[in-house]
Design a protein around this motif. Sequence first.
Motif, short mmCIF file in Angstrom:
data_model
loop_
_atom_site.label_atom_id
_atom_site.label_comp_id
_atom_site.label_asym_id
_atom_site.label_seq_id
_atom_site.Cartn_x
_atom_site.Cartn_y
_atom_site.Cartn_z
N LYS A 107 65.11 -5.35 1.66
CA LYS A 107 65.58 -4.73 0.41
C LYS A 107 66.53 -5.68 -0.31
CE LYS A 107 64.12 -0.32 1.29
NZ LYS A 107 62.91 0.21 0.66
N ALA A 122 67.98 -0.24 -9.96
CA ALA A 122 69.34 0.28 -9.83
C ALA A 122 70.33 -0.84 -9.50
CB ALA A 122 69.36 1.33 -8.71
N VAL A 147 73.46 5.91 -2.49
CA VAL A 147 72.17 5.53 -1.89
C VAL A 147 72.39 4.36 -0.94
CG1 VAL A 147 69.80 4.81 -2.34
CG2 VAL A 147 70.99 6.25 -4.01
N LYS A 149 70.60 1.83 1.86
CA LYS A 149 69.27 1.40 2.29
C LYS A 149 69.38 0.34 3.37
CE LYS A 149 66.82 2.35 -1.99
NZ LYS A 149 65.84 1.89 -2.97
N VAL A 159 66.33 4.96 4.26
CA VAL A 159 67.06 5.25 3.02
C VAL A 159 67.81 6.57 3.18
CG1 VAL A 159 66.85 5.74 0.55
CG2 VAL A 159 65.40 3.99 1.61
N ILE A 161 70.50 9.24 1.22
CA ILE A 161 71.10 9.61 -0.06
C ILE A 161 72.15 10.66 0.24
CG2 ILE A 161 70.66 10.55 -2.36
CD1 ILE A 161 67.89 9.24 -2.20
N GLU A 190 73.12 1.23 -3.45
CA GLU A 190 72.70 1.15 -4.84
C GLU A 190 72.97 2.42 -5.63
OE1 GLU A 190 68.54 -0.12 -4.66
OE2 GLU A 190 67.92 1.90 -5.17
N GLU A 191 72.98 2.21 -6.91
CA GLU A 191 73.22 3.29 -7.88
C GLU A 191 72.10 4.33 -7.74
OE1 GLU A 191 72.69 3.20 -12.76
OE2 GLU A 191 72.33 1.44 -11.52
N PHE A 192 72.45 5.59 -7.83
CA PHE A 192 71.44 6.66 -7.77
C PHE A 192 70.79 6.80 -9.14
CE2 PHE A 192 70.15 11.10 -8.33
CZ PHE A 192 69.35 11.28 -7.20
N LEU A 193 69.48 6.79 -9.15
CA LEU A 193 68.74 6.98 -10.41
C LEU A 193 68.14 8.37 -10.41
CD1 LEU A 193 66.91 3.53 -10.63
CD2 LEU A 193 68.98 4.24 -11.85
N GLU A 197 59.42 10.08 -10.08
CA GLU A 197 58.82 8.87 -9.51
C GLU A 197 57.30 8.85 -9.66
OE1 GLU A 197 60.35 7.65 -5.51
OE2 GLU A 197 61.71 9.34 -5.84
N LYS A 219 56.37 14.08 -1.47
CA LYS A 219 56.85 13.68 -0.14
C LYS A 219 57.48 14.80 0.66
CE LYS A 219 57.74 8.75 -0.72
NZ LYS A 219 57.98 8.29 -2.08
N ILE A 287 62.11 1.32 -7.84
CA ILE A 287 62.82 1.87 -6.68
C ILE A 287 62.59 0.98 -5.48
CG2 ILE A 287 62.70 3.77 -4.98
CD1 ILE A 287 64.28 4.76 -7.20
N GLU A 288 61.36 0.52 -5.34
CA GLU A 288 61.04 -0.36 -4.22
C GLU A 288 59.71 -1.06 -4.47
OE1 GLU A 288 59.81 1.51 -0.59
OE2 GLU A 288 58.59 2.99 -1.63
P1 AMP Z 1 62.50 3.64 -0.66
O1 AMP Z 1 62.21 3.51 0.82
O2 AMP Z 1 63.29 2.55 -1.25
O3 AMP Z 1 61.26 4.00 -1.43
O4 AMP Z 1 63.35 4.99 -0.81
C1 AMP Z 1 62.86 6.23 -0.34
C2 AMP Z 1 63.06 7.27 -1.40
O5 AMP Z 1 64.45 7.42 -1.67
C3 AMP Z 1 62.44 6.93 -2.74
O6 AMP Z 1 61.09 7.27 -2.81
C4 AMP Z 1 63.29 7.75 -3.67
O7 AMP Z 1 62.85 9.10 -3.70
C5 AMP Z 1 64.64 7.71 -3.05
N1 AMP Z 1 65.45 6.63 -3.65
C6 AMP Z 1 65.53 5.37 -3.25
N2 AMP Z 1 66.37 4.67 -4.03
C7 AMP Z 1 66.84 5.51 -4.95
C8 AMP Z 1 67.75 5.40 -6.04
N3 AMP Z 1 68.36 4.26 -6.33
N4 AMP Z 1 68.00 6.49 -6.78
C9 AMP Z 1 67.39 7.66 -6.50
N5 AMP Z 1 66.54 7.85 -5.49
C10 AMP Z 1 66.27 6.79 -4.71
#
Ligand code: AMP
Length: 423
Positions: A107, A122, A147, A149, A159, A161, A190-193, A197, A219, A287-288
């Motif tokens: 990440k 973010a 958030v 990670k 991850v 939150i 990281e900043e929450f968005l 999605e 999910k 996001i990723e």
């Molecule tokens: P990731 O493994 O990075 O996809 O994160 C898993 C899930 O966490 C994502 O599908 C999002 O629903 C949530 N997520 C990850 N990063 C953020 C973020 N910066 N803001 C809000 N939700 C996030």
Amino acid sequence: MNILLIGSGGREHTFSWKMSQSPLCTQLFIAPGNAGTAQHGTNLPLDIANFEAVKTIILERDIKMVVVGPEAPLVQGIYDFIENDTALNGVMVIGPAKSGAILEGSKAFSKAFMAEYGIPTAGYQEFSLAELEAGMNYIDTQTPPIVLKADGLAAGKGVLIINDREEAKVALKKMLEGQFGAASSKVVIEEFLDGIEFSVFTLTDGKDYKILPIAKDYKRIGEGDTGLNTGGMGCVSPVPFVDAELMKKVEERIIKPTIKGIQARGMTYKGFVFFGIIRVKNEPFVIEYNCRMGDPETEVVFPRLKNDLVKLMTAMSNGELSNQTIEIDERSATAVFLVSGGYPEKYEKGKEIRNLDQVKNTLVFHAGTKAVDNKIVTNGGRVIALTALGDTMEAALAISNQNATIIDFDGKNYRTDIGFDLV
Ligand code: AMP
Ligand code: GLY
């Protein structure tokens, strides 16, 4: 040519279904596969982390193309292993080398990459255990939710939150002290968005790219997107709120600079780039990245792809993707996942799956299934995806939902509200 597909989920059943339709595919082997992949080729036992065993299969079965479904072998360098072994000369590998897979494998790497190429994502900072105090101070400057990670691969669980700063500090410490092993020796905060999605998929040969149908997965285990996270309870493609204007922003601001970055950094990439995107006030943010196709997204994306997938992947491997034109079925595809009772927590396996031959107008993609004594039994949390095509999302969903009532096994659970937020 003979093809080896690595993996065992619904994604891999869908790959095997699609690839077996190609005149370019002579024999298809799936390792380890499931009861669904066995309908389209020959399953072979394999520990997918054992690259020497992969080599043995390639040589014994005269494999010319290796298609890698999941991320772990890619991040661990299966591309490089095959590429660097002279006995495996000329074997195509579909998926990035380690230098490309790091987009998913770290990440911290992907955040720095996005910063360098101006790709919207973010705001963040990364911390190691030695920087724990700085990390805690950083949390104090952030507005919850926080958030956290894990830097590396953590089987989709890395991850967190968290709504409270103090709780987030405790969680940060736990992660850095090894909650996810080496994967959380570094943590990105990281900043929450706040947004909605969706998933965008491209093929790339490292220079050019082609965009595949987009999708949205569901999910959470419970109706109305509530409860624990799962590997995906359902999926739709296309995604009604992603219009041409938003897609243009995704292409210009996200896809193009990503491919440019891959090329500029000399990353070897002949595979799928999966952009996990969030829309915030009609602006897209990453996001990723994933270095593979999505699951359950593949179960709705490939049924809408009219092209010969093997031909596309061959062109990609040969660096000739620019000659290809993607053809998409304009209909909607929807998938509803049947899961084991108790999933994503504790659940039982080995339940007989009944009425598989009774479904109508539906593609049945197996995930956690296994053939035992002429029966198909459950062998995982996510068991079967039911994909339907329809002129509208609602029409497709009606078919998926209807068939979800037909296939049966003890403890069966599924969501009846896939797509609920899109109508
Ligand atoms: P990731 O493994 O990075 O996809 O994160 C898993 C899930 O966490 C994502 O599908 C999002 O629903 C949530 N997520 C990850 N990063 C953020 C973020 N910066 N803001 C809000 N939700 C996030
Ligand atoms: N559906 C999300 C993923 O495959 O990671």
